[in-house]
Design an enzyme around this catalytic site. Structure first.
Site, PDB file in Angstrom:
ATOM      1  N   CYS A   3      37.920  33.145  48.940  1.00 55.99           N
ATOM      2  CA  CYS A   3      38.438  34.154  47.991  1.00 55.99           C
ATOM      3  C   CYS A   3      38.860  35.476  48.617  1.00 55.99           C
ATOM      4  CB  CYS A   3      37.377  34.468  46.939  1.00 55.99           C
ATOM      5  SG  CYS A   3      37.174  33.163  45.741  1.00 55.99           S
TER       6      CYS A   3
ATOM      7  N   VAL B 142      42.265  37.583  47.839  1.00 56.43           N
ATOM      8  CA  VAL B 142      42.335  38.696  46.886  1.00 56.43           C
ATOM      9  C   VAL B 142      42.924  39.943  47.551  1.00 56.43           C
ATOM     10  CG1 VAL B 142      40.991  40.261  45.423  1.00 56.43           C
ATOM     11  CG2 VAL B 142      40.456  37.825  45.453  1.00 56.43           C
TER      12      VAL B 142
END
Lengths: 480, 487
Positions: free
Chosen positions: B131, B135
């Site tokens: 992630c 992001v």
């Protein structure tokens, strides 16, 4: 039956251990060598001989987890009567779903919630934020699971990066739903390991939970809480009856098979007994400072340490407890001796290496000694200096101590020391078994257990024997 | 209000409340509320993209999976494979932490590449993201170019990389993206006009059954068709215990993968787990390109053999013809134990389609079909299978639902058994039905990944497992008068 661990191991000296460490690091690029060197050392017998709680060296193949893992898997996850929401993408909650063996009492989905709840973030949640979704899902959780005593919101990496405000969503939901909704900012990128997740979770218990309930029944001088037992394989169900047998009232368990409201009322107990120091010393200190509750570290692995710990616990209480402790020791000693008589001849002199988390790299040393075995190397994934201080006194002289070991280091050490048993985690298990070295998972008790207290020791002894003496090891080398 | 009155005491959940709610969660009313969920996902049977990416990486010779992101992610993926296969799963991460969020992950990536390259000596590192870098928007292309320019890895060192955001798709999509990047990297400048390896490239997709890979290889060997599996995890995740630890015990040879672009034919048997890869292959690989469903059951295995025969101009070997007969024999012998039984199914699209066709071949009913992560196309293909069989009538497909939805279905519209992975065991227990663990992961049984599910042999294996379990249930639950020698 008192067995102090062996303090000297033939062939192991400070020089031999340092040479082994140097050899393992030969292959490292200079920068990595410089970073790793302070984390590997021969045991000095006192103090912390290694550096710890530092950033992992990228790319070395560390076994560490993250802050979320510490919050979900260790502190919050085991509380049985709450819904624990893994807030963010689907993975983190999926990987930690049922993989830490914190057994629970109750009816799944009705009064206990050992399940995987997630907000399952999609691209749009990253772009527009997930607060609205969180608010909706908290309502849905409350409606579908009306008996849940509270909800924890455990943040995964993206939540902190996109700037969501889970604290205010939780606060509003808590008022609307009339149950505690606890925001826990335990994003995986925070800190250097699981350890910060434990700390952050302890802080959320401090900020949102402790002191919000009281026990309905009258107080007694024997009220205690069991802290830092996560009920792996039913450990709590072995420890709690023993503490009750010696006359104590176990008012709350943190957090194995835990109940939220009992945890909330723990500020009313007279003594906190802590098993896993690393993950919960924070709240013991808070309760000591704020409510004047003393706390005591104990060790319930193997009869020698159990006996020692029971007597230490008794010191905090009057003679009735002391008498019950002596009665319990007198009752269990012969049973434990029978276990030792059965297994010790098969295990005498065998060498063990440990690489685990929390408390086991030091707490189990003496349990192996009870079986005639000696631990020749030990280390932690996520310990701090105070853990290593506590370890050095348990371990034999000059044996190797490793912090946040890489797979390469462990492999080298095991290859050189050729232990008869390695006790570590699932990521290490099959590597060492391929090398022909017996192995037990010491995070999960390898799906066995309990290992704690008197009910646990016979199982521990059987499992160690089973691993070391399995006839399959004789088949490893083919005759052709 | 006095301070006394404000004290909240510890309460116990009353036993009758537990009983009431226990009964309530089994009702139609609860099912409706449950299906009305908009935001909360409960017990989803799929993981995130990087897990699949790691599997693809493990399928190549000497390859070290490399997670660009937080280190906890890598530990989660590794332990998932450790538990399922009961095998090592070496992989590294570059341990991004808070400062990575501020400054980006290039420093971590470069340091980790240097360390992993030096210490673990991989022939290839397959980089994929969790992630955090997704992001914050790390530019992998630039980072990796910089790593080469700084001499951290040699200029020609294979360093495929894939963006595998966890907030999109599932492990299946991560597998596809990583496989695509690996093939793009290895085949770069390797296409030779007029050259043909004479080989079949076979894409098995995200499949965690090592027995299936060996079964594909055996079938191809029976045919005498030379092949390259893209990718082959069978040796990686089923390696011998002989006293030596090998971090890279198997996988498709990098040279074979590189030369696969000059193949005689490329066949995917996992259209949904290799959609992107196959689409790129169609535009870039020599030879014929074909896509078939994963060969579960007789008809789909027939289709595979016919396709192989057509592609390579070889007749279906007698040995496989005999095997087909054996499978049909086994199916006929056992049909009475499964015909008309209702099943609940969940899993990845390619597997799910396989379960449905196999059950319909046996006269069983795939009553509840749940796909937690799949497209309209998946739904359409499942529906087509149902429509083509009288036993498909009344069977329903649930797209984008989870195993808590499944529980409601089992309690309100019961079935005889469930097919899926270990995660369904709680629902199966509540519904008091057997769970057949044909999917991934299996954390609670041993050696299942070694028994193939594909091909004629796989059909026999599934059938044997299912029918014997039903017979066992009958033996265990019947009264004494009906407990008899023969079944």
């Amino acid at each position: 039956m008192s067995e102090a661990p062996v303090k000297k191991v033939a062939g192991i000296t400070k020089e031999s251990t340092q040479a082994m460490i140097d050899h393992a690091m030969e292959i490292y690029p200079d920068k990595a060598k410089k970073k790793r060197a302070p984390h590997l050392a021969p045991n000095e017998g006192e103090g912390a001989c290694v550096k710890s709680n530092r950033k992992t060296v990228p790319g070395i193949m560390s076994a560490r987890g993250c802050a979320y893992a510490g919050a979900k898997g260790v502190v919050w996850g085991p509380i049985r009567d709450m819904v624990h929401v893994s807030h963010g993408p689907v993975g983190c909650g999926w990987y930690s779903w049922g993989t830490r063996r914190n057994l629970v009492t109750g009816v799944n989905g009705v009064s206990q919630f050992a399940m995987q709840f997630t907000s399952d973030f999609q691209e749009k949640d990253i772009v527009y934020g997930g607060d609205k979704k969180l608010k909706t899902l908290l309502n849905e959780a409350h409606e579908l699971f009306p008996l849940a005593k509270g909800i924890s919101v455990l943040s995964e990496c993206p939540v902190g990066l996109i700037g969501d405000d889970i604290n205010s969503v939780a606060k509003i939901a808590s008022e609307e739903l009339q149950i505690p909704v606890i925001p826990c900012n335990c994003e995986g990128f925070r800190g250097v390991s699981q350890s910060l997740g434990h700390h952050i979770s302890n802080d959320t218990i401090r900020d949102h939970i402790i002191g919000t309930r009281e026990f309905a029944e009258p107080e007694s001088p024997y009220d205690i809480a069991l802290i830092g037992d996560y009920n792996i394989g039913g450990d709590v169900w072995s420890v709690k009856p023993l503490l009750e047998e010696i006359g104590l009232n176990v008012k709350a368990v943190w957090t194995g098979d835990g109940e939220l409201e009992k945890i909330a009322a723990t500020h009313k107990v007279k003594l906190n007994l802590i098993h896993c120091y690393r993950s919960m010393n924070y709240m013991c200190r808070v309760m000591e400072e704020k409510y004047g509750i003393p706390w005591l570290e104990f060790n319930f692995f193997g009869p020698t340490k159990i006996r020692e710990s029971l007597r230490k616990i008794a010191e905090y209480f009057d003679d009735t407890i002391k008498e019950k402790v002596e009665a319990a020791i007198a009752k269990y000693d012969p049973i434990m001796q029978a276990v030792i008589d059965e297994y010790r001849p098969r295990l005498e002199g065998k060498k063990v290496m440990l690489y685990v988390g929390g408390l086991r790299p030091r707490h189990t040393v003496n349990a192996y000694a009870d079986l005639g075995m000696v631990v020749v190397g030990s280390g932690y994934e996520f310990a701090h200096g105070d853990d290593y201080e506590r370890t050095s006194v348990e371990m034999p002289e000059a044996t190797v101590i490793y912090d946040d070991a890489s797979e390469h280091e462990l492999e080298q050490f095991v290859d050189e020391l050729r232990p008869d048993l390695v006790g570590s985690g699932i990521k290490e298990k099959y590597l060492f078994q391929k090398m022909g070295i017996p192995f037990r998972q010491m995070h999960s008790w390898d799906y066995s257990g309990p290992y704690h207290a008197y009910n646990g020791f016979p199982i521990f002894a059987r499992d160690v024997d089973m691993a070391v003496n399995s006839p399959t090891w004789k088949l490893v080398k083919a005759p052709f | 209000m006095t301070a006394e009155a404000a004290v909240k005491y510890v309460t116990e959940i009353p036993e009758e409340e537990v009983k009431r709610v226990s009964a309530w969660i089994n009702t139609e009313e609860y099912k409706e509320k449950n299906f009305a969920r908009q935001a909360l996902v409960i017990n989803p049977p799929h993981a995130c993209q990087p897990l699949g990416a790691e599997l693809a990486a493990h399928g190549f010779e000497g390859t070290l999976p490399f997670v660009h992101g937080s280190q906890g992610c890598a530990s989660y993926y590794r332990s998932t494979f450790n538990r399922h296969f009961r095998e090592p799963a070496p992989a590294v991460s570059d341990s991004m932490t808070e400062d990575g969020a501020v400054f980006g992950g290039q420093n971590n990536l470069h340091e980790a590449l240097e360390n992993a390259y030096t210490i673990y000596k991989p022939k290839m590192m397959a980089v994929f993201t969790s992630c955090m870098p997704e992001v914050i928007g790390d530019d992998l292309t630039a980072f990796i170019k910089n790593a080469r320019n700084k001499g951290i890895v040699p200029q020609d060192y294979p360093l495929p990389y894939a963006n595998t955001p966890s907030f999109n798709g599932s492990h299946v999509h991560g597998y596809d993206s990583m496989l695509l990047s690996i093939l793009q990297t290895l085949t770069e400048d390797r296409k030779v006009e007029g050259r043909c390896t004479g080989k079949l490239n076979l894409i098995p997709g995200f499949d965690c059954n090592t027995g299936n890979y060996r079964e594909y290889k055996r079938i191809l060997k029976e045919f005498g068709i030379p092949y390259t599996l893209l990718a082959d995890i069978s040796e990686t995740f089923d390696s011998p215990l002989d006293g030596t630890y090998r971090p890279y015990p198997g996988g498709t040879k990098l040279e074979d993968a590189a030369d696969s672009i000059n193949g005689k034919a490329t066949l995917t048997v996992a259209p949904f787990a290799s959609a992107k890869t196959f689409s790129w292959i169609k535009d870039n690989y020599s030879g014929i390109h074909a896509s078939l469903p994963t060969p579960f059951g007789v008809a789909k295995t027939d289709a595979l053999l016919l396709k192989l025969s057509e592609l390579f101009g070889k007749p279906v070997p007698e040995s496989l013809k005999a095997e087909r007969g054996n499978a049909v024999d086994a199916m006929t012998d056992a049909h009475q134990y499964i015909h008309g039984k209702k099943f609940a199914l969940y899993g990845d699209p390619d597997y799910l389609l396989g379960y449905v066709s196999f059950l319909l071949e046996m006269g069983a009913r795939p009553h509840h079909i749940l796909c937690s992560k799949g497209t309209k196309k998946v739904e359409k293909e499942i529906q087509a299978l149902l429509d083509a069989s009288p036993d498909g009538k009344g069977c329903k497909i649930y797209m984008g639902k989870d195993l808590w939805h499944m529980r409601s279905l089992l309690m309100t519209d019961p079935v005889d058994a469930m097919i899926g992975d270990t995660h369904g065991k709680f629902a199966a227990r509540d519904a008091k039905i057997p769970l057949f663990r044909f999917g991934f992961p299996v954390f609670d049984r041993v050696n299942l990944h070694r028994a193939p599910l594909i091909g004629y042999q796989g059909a026999i294996n599934m059938l044997t497992t299912i029918c014997n379990k039903f017979i066992e249930v009958r033996d265990e639950t019947c009264d004494d008068r009906h407990f008899e020698m023969m079944r």
